[in-house]
Design a protein around this motif. Structure first.
Motif, PDB file in Angstrom:
ATOM      1  N   LYS A   2       0.852  -1.184   0.000  1.00 36.58           N
ATOM      2  CA  LYS A   2       0.000   0.000   0.000  1.00 36.58           C
ATOM      3  C   LYS A   2       0.893   1.241   0.000  1.00 36.58           C
ATOM      4  N   THR A  20       0.932   3.728 -12.320  1.00 35.10           N
ATOM      5  CA  THR A  20      -0.288   3.087 -12.799  1.00 35.10           C
ATOM      6  C   THR A  20      -0.215   2.724 -14.277  1.00 35.10           C
ATOM      7  N   ASN A  23       2.128  -0.192 -14.603  1.00 36.66           N
ATOM      8  CA  ASN A  23       1.822  -1.308 -13.711  1.00 36.66           C
ATOM      9  C   ASN A  23       3.087  -1.781 -12.997  1.00 36.66           C
ATOM     10  N   PRO A  26       2.393  -4.478  -9.435  1.00 36.69           N
ATOM     11  CA  PRO A  26       1.059  -5.090  -9.560  1.00 36.69           C
ATOM     12  C   PRO A  26       0.461  -5.438  -8.205  1.00 36.69           C
ATOM     13  N   GLY A  27      -0.801  -5.102  -8.064  1.00 34.64           N
ATOM     14  CA  GLY A  27      -1.495  -5.403  -6.823  1.00 34.64           C
ATOM     15  C   GLY A  27      -1.379  -4.332  -5.775  1.00 34.64           C
ATOM     16  N   ASP A  28      -0.609  -3.293  -6.067  1.00 32.59           N
ATOM     17  CA  ASP A  28      -0.492  -2.200  -5.104  1.00 32.59           C
ATOM     18  C   ASP A  28      -1.824  -1.481  -4.943  1.00 32.59           C
ATOM     19  N   GLU A  29      -1.999  -0.927  -3.778  1.00 30.75           N
ATOM     20  CA  GLU A  29      -3.138  -0.040  -3.526  1.00 30.75           C
ATOM     21  C   GLU A  29      -2.572   1.350  -3.261  1.00 30.75           C
TER      22      GLU A  29
END
Length: 268
Positions: A2, A20, A23, A26-29
């Motif tokens: 995060k 973004t 990418n 990947p999977g980051d918030e």
């Protein structure tokens, strides 16, 4: 992982946009906060990342990486008021002039990366240097290298060199733009249409930069190659020499580096 942007201005927008669009993690918030409604709106429109008006306890406590992206003059107020952060989080600062020692006053003994990027990062052509705190590990180094490398070129340096980096590459785009402005105005004064004068100045600088990037020669060698004895270029360079152009450039770098040190020492 995060990631929380503390500040949602233009540089934060460029970094988040690079994350973004490519990418990178990947999977980051990713989230952000900024008190300015205009900054939040522009940030989210450009990146798709939500931006909030303030740093809630939940946002800060869950973040694995805090990306500090506020003006150095407002850093003290912004960071001293942050809620408790997650143990082991990485503090990644792009605040010009703010030293690792100053960051430690706000965040304690945590892993930290101090970065000096520049605005061409916005178009994927950044020149960024970064320094690691004593607490930083290989993961912190890898994060900085991967992120900044995706937005241009990045070099790891000792923190003692970052004020000089700020003066050269951090502020450097403004010197370049000022020179382009001067060339365009000079061309217009010689009778060229202003738009053509500006286009010629921009393309000339872009072409000259490409020659350097493609290894056609060093700056000195290429300057010599284009300067015929007794020619037009020689006449112009004689004016630069007479006006102590190199001394002026040295003075502006010294002024910028001095201001970088002052911003780092300031308490806000």
């Amino acid at each position: 992982m995060k990631i929380l942007f503390c500040g949602a201005g233009k540089m934060a927008t460029a970094i988040a946009g690079g994350m973004t669009s490519k990418n990178l993690f990947p999977g980051d918030e990713i989230n952000a906060f900024d008190p300015s409604p205009e900054a939040r709106a522009a940030f989210t429109a450009a990146t798709g990342v939500p931006a909030f008006p303030e740093a809630s306890a939940e946002l800060v406590s869950l973040a694995d990486v805090l990306i500090l992206a506020v003006k150095p003059q407002t850093a003290d107020a912004a960071f001293s008021a942050l809620p408790p952060r997650k143990p082991g989080c990485l503090v990644f600062s792009i605040c010009a002039g703010i030293s690792l020692a100053r960051l430690r006053e706000w965040f304690g003994d945590v892993r930290m990366v101090r970065v000096m990027p520049n605005t061409p990062l916005m178009v994927g052509e950044g020149a960024s240097c970064y320094a690691l705190s004593d607490d930083a590990d290989a993961d912190a180094d890898a994060f900085a290298s991967r992120l900044l490398g995706a937005l241009g070129k990045a070099w790891r340096v000792p923190e003692s060199q970052l004020d000089a980096v700020t003066a050269l590459s951090g502020s450097g785009p403004a010197y370049f733009f000022a020179f382009i402005e001067a060339l365009a105005k000079g061309g217009a004064a010689l009778g060229l249409p202003p738009e053509l004068a500006q286009d010629l100045a921009i393309q000339t600088m872009a072409g000259a930069t490409a020659m350097l990037q493609q290894g056609k020669g060093t700056p000195e060698a290429l300057r010599i190659a284009v300067t015929s004895k007794g020619g037009t270029t020689a006449a112009a360079l004689d004016v630069m020499k007479a006006r102590s152009f190199n001394d002026m450039v040295n003075d502006l770098l010294l002024a910028a580096a001095k201001r970088s040190r002052e911003l780092g020492a300031s308490k806000g």
